[in-house]
Scaffold this motif. Structure first.
Motif, PDB file in Angstrom:
ATOM      1  N   SER A   1       0.800  -1.214   0.021  1.00 21.02           N
ATOM      2  CA  SER A   1      -0.108   0.068  -0.137  1.00 21.02           C
ATOM      3  C   SER A   1       0.927   1.343  -0.087  1.00 21.02           C
ATOM      4  N   PHE A   2       0.382   2.499  -0.788  1.00 24.39           N
ATOM      5  CA  PHE A   2       0.920   3.635  -0.473  1.00 24.39           C
ATOM      6  C   PHE A   2       0.030   4.654  -0.340  1.00 24.39           C
ATOM      7  N   HIS A   3       0.541   5.737   0.030  1.00 25.00           N
ATOM      8  CA  HIS A   3      -0.366   6.876   0.653  1.00 25.00           C
ATOM      9  C   HIS A   3       0.055   8.346   0.100  1.00 25.00           C
ATOM     10  N   THR A   4      -0.925   8.725  -0.143  1.00 26.20           N
ATOM     11  CA  THR A   4      -0.632  10.230  -0.861  1.00 26.20           C
ATOM     12  C   THR A   4      -0.958  11.274   0.261  1.00 26.20           C
ATOM     13  N   PRO A   5       0.412  11.966   0.938  1.00 26.26           N
ATOM     14  CA  PRO A   5      -0.175  12.945   2.099  1.00 26.26           C
ATOM     15  C   PRO A   5      -0.370  14.331   1.378  1.00 26.26           C
ATOM     16  N   SER A   6      -0.093  14.681   0.324  1.00 24.63           N
ATOM     17  CA  SER A   6      -0.069  16.081  -0.365  1.00 24.63           C
ATOM     18  C   SER A   6      -0.919  15.931  -1.640  1.00 24.63           C
ATOM     19  N   GLY A   7      -0.950  17.129  -2.104  1.00 23.55           N
ATOM     20  CA  GLY A   7      -1.985  17.253  -3.313  1.00 23.55           C
ATOM     21  C   GLY A   7      -0.857  17.454  -4.697  1.00 23.55           C
ATOM     22  N   SER A   8       0.236  16.874  -4.590  1.00 21.09           N
ATOM     23  CA  SER A   8       1.435  17.062  -5.761  1.00 21.09           C
ATOM     24  C   SER A   8       0.647  16.367  -7.094  1.00 21.09           C
ATOM     25  N   MET A   9      -0.049  15.207  -6.727  1.00 16.77           N
ATOM     26  CA  MET A   9      -0.591  14.642  -7.878  1.00 16.77           C
ATOM     27  C   MET A   9      -2.142  14.825  -8.124  1.00 16.77           C
ATOM     28  N   GLN A  10      -2.702  15.580  -7.605  1.00 14.72           N
ATOM     29  CA  GLN A  10      -3.963  16.223  -8.185  1.00 14.72           C
ATOM     30  C   GLN A  10      -4.073  16.483  -9.698  1.00 14.72           C
ATOM     31  N   PRO A  11      -5.109  16.139 -10.356  1.00 21.89           N
ATOM     32  CA  PRO A  11      -6.291  15.370  -9.842  1.00 21.89           C
ATOM     33  C   PRO A  11      -6.326  13.776  -9.943  1.00 21.89           C
ATOM     34  N   THR A  12      -5.166  13.419 -10.246  1.00 24.54           N
ATOM     35  CA  THR A  12      -5.066  11.779 -10.391  1.00 24.54           C
ATOM     36  C   THR A  12      -5.057  11.237  -8.947  1.00 24.54           C
ATOM     37  N   LEU A  13      -4.520  11.814  -8.048  1.00 19.49           N
ATOM     38  CA  LEU A  13      -4.529  11.443  -6.688  1.00 19.49           C
ATOM     39  C   LEU A  13      -4.806  12.696  -5.586  1.00 19.49           C
ATOM     40  N   LEU A  14      -5.791  12.281  -5.013  1.00 21.91           N
ATOM     41  CA  LEU A  14      -6.105  13.605  -3.672  1.00 21.91           C
ATOM     42  C   LEU A  14      -5.296  13.361  -2.681  1.00 21.91           C
ATOM     43  N   PRO A  15      -5.363  14.377  -1.922  1.00 21.65           N
ATOM     44  CA  PRO A  15      -4.593  14.141  -0.454  1.00 21.65           C
ATOM     45  C   PRO A  15      -5.221  13.238   0.383  1.00 21.65           C
ATOM     46  N   ASP A  16      -4.469  12.315   1.117  1.00 19.47           N
ATOM     47  CA  ASP A  16      -4.974  11.370   1.909  1.00 19.47           C
ATOM     48  C   ASP A  16      -5.670  10.210   1.338  1.00 19.47           C
ATOM     49  N   GLU A  17      -5.163   9.817   0.114  1.00 20.48           N
ATOM     50  CA  GLU A  17      -5.810   8.715  -0.606  1.00 20.48           C
ATOM     51  C   GLU A  17      -4.713   7.604  -0.614  1.00 20.48           C
ATOM     52  N   ASN A  18      -5.173   6.418  -0.433  1.00 20.00           N
ATOM     53  CA  ASN A  18      -4.275   5.130  -0.671  1.00 20.00           C
ATOM     54  C   ASN A  18      -4.757   4.180  -1.919  1.00 20.00           C
ATOM     55  N   GLY A  19      -3.457   3.939  -2.240  1.00 20.04           N
ATOM     56  CA  GLY A  19      -3.494   2.731  -3.401  1.00 20.04           C
ATOM     57  C   GLY A  19      -2.676   1.694  -3.215  1.00 20.04           C
TER      58      GLY A  19
END
Length: 299
Positions: free
Chosen positions: A38-56
């Motif tokens: 699992s990985f977690h995105t703590p920031s919005g640097s990959m928006q809109p593909t990944l939102l802050p606080d998403e896990n994949g």
């Protein structure tokens, strides 16, 4: 019932519970190492593909899972990195999870090293063999007509940079984030305009001109574990003059989709493919419930 039989049944049950727990524990780590984590995105640097606080989930099958001595790597000792067989290669546009390529994750360093404790999630907008340019904040690869990254976010950055340039026409007043790696005045690249930059791969040979020394020094030093200096108009590697160099590893240009606010290869430089944990797969947690159990898209 005979006491001995009762005791035996209790021990049988305890043995079964213990072996099941051990098997599940071993299976968990086998999956973590070879298949997915699992990985977690703590920031919005990959928006809109990944939102802050998403896990994949990280897909380790495409490139093949990395096998190496994690204890030697953590202690800074020499280690050998191998990959299990994978079903593909790193493609332009893949969203990848990788180890930060410097030991200090908060300060840019010239000396590359795999940071085992800091992971980044970015998009590989250019891979080994590509010739990359940023023109007016948009990514371009020679011979590739596809849109790289998220065009709307690059347009937003272009408007921001244009507004900033109008109010600060003197380049000396530009903020640090405007300067693009390698941040040398003789090259003068910025996040608005940079390149062309050849992304090296295994077998790529370059002439070691002063410009190439500036662009590729840190990667050559990482591969050879030797100092590459520029002395008397000649490149000197480990005390020996050299005129050209052939790379042993593949690299890629990592870019955040939210181009206006992403610490990526524009600032930290290229990333060795060896540092890639895997590609992004299914999103399993999100503040937006509609995004749960959806695939993380590839542009």
């Amino acid at each position: 019932m005979n006491t001995r039989i009762i005791v035996k049944k209790i021990f049988d049950i305890l043995y079964w519970v213990l072996m099941t727990a051990v098997s599940l524990y071993v299976l968990y780590w086998v999956i973590q190492i070879t298949t997915a984590c699992s990985f977690h995105t703590p920031s919005g640097s990959m928006q809109p593909t990944l939102l802050p606080d998403e896990n994949g989930l990280v897909n380790k099958w495409k490139l093949g899972a990395r096998i190496f001595n994690i204890f030697d790597a953590a202690e800074g000792k020499p280690y050998t990195m191998r990959r299990l067989p994978g079903y593909g290669k790193l493609d332009r546009g893949d969203v990848v999870i990788f180890n930060f390529p410097y030991l200090d994750s908060d300060t840019h360093r010239d000396s590359m090293a795999m940071n085992l404790f800091t992971y980044y999630c970015k998009r590989a907008v250019a891979v080994a063999g590509d010739s990359l340019e940023i023109r007016d904040c948009y990514y371009h690869v020679l011979g590739c007509p596809d849109t790289l990254g998220v065009a709307e976010e690059q347009e937003r950055l272009r408007r921001y940079v244009d507004d900033y340039s109008k109010t600060h026409p003197d380049p000396r007043e530009w903020k640090a984030w405007m300067k693009c790696c390698p941040r040398d005045s003789s090259i003068g690249w910025t996040i608005r305009d940079m390149g062309p930059l050849l992304i090296p791969g295994k077998g790529t040979t370059i002439e070691l001109t002063y410009r190439h020394w500036l662009l590729y020094r840190r990667y050559i030093e990482w591969e050879t574990k030797s100092k590459l200096e520029w002395l008397d108009s000649v490149a000197v590697l480990g005390g020996n003059p050299i005129s050209r160099y052939t790379f042993n590893e593949n690299y890629f240009f990592a870019a955040g989709d939210h181009a206006i606010d992403s610490k990526d290869s524009r600032y930290i430089g290229l990333v060795p493919e060896e540092f890639v944990v895997g590609t992004a797969g299914i999103r399993w947690r999100s503040p937006d419930r509609k995004r749960i159990l959806t695939f993380i898209n590839k542009h």
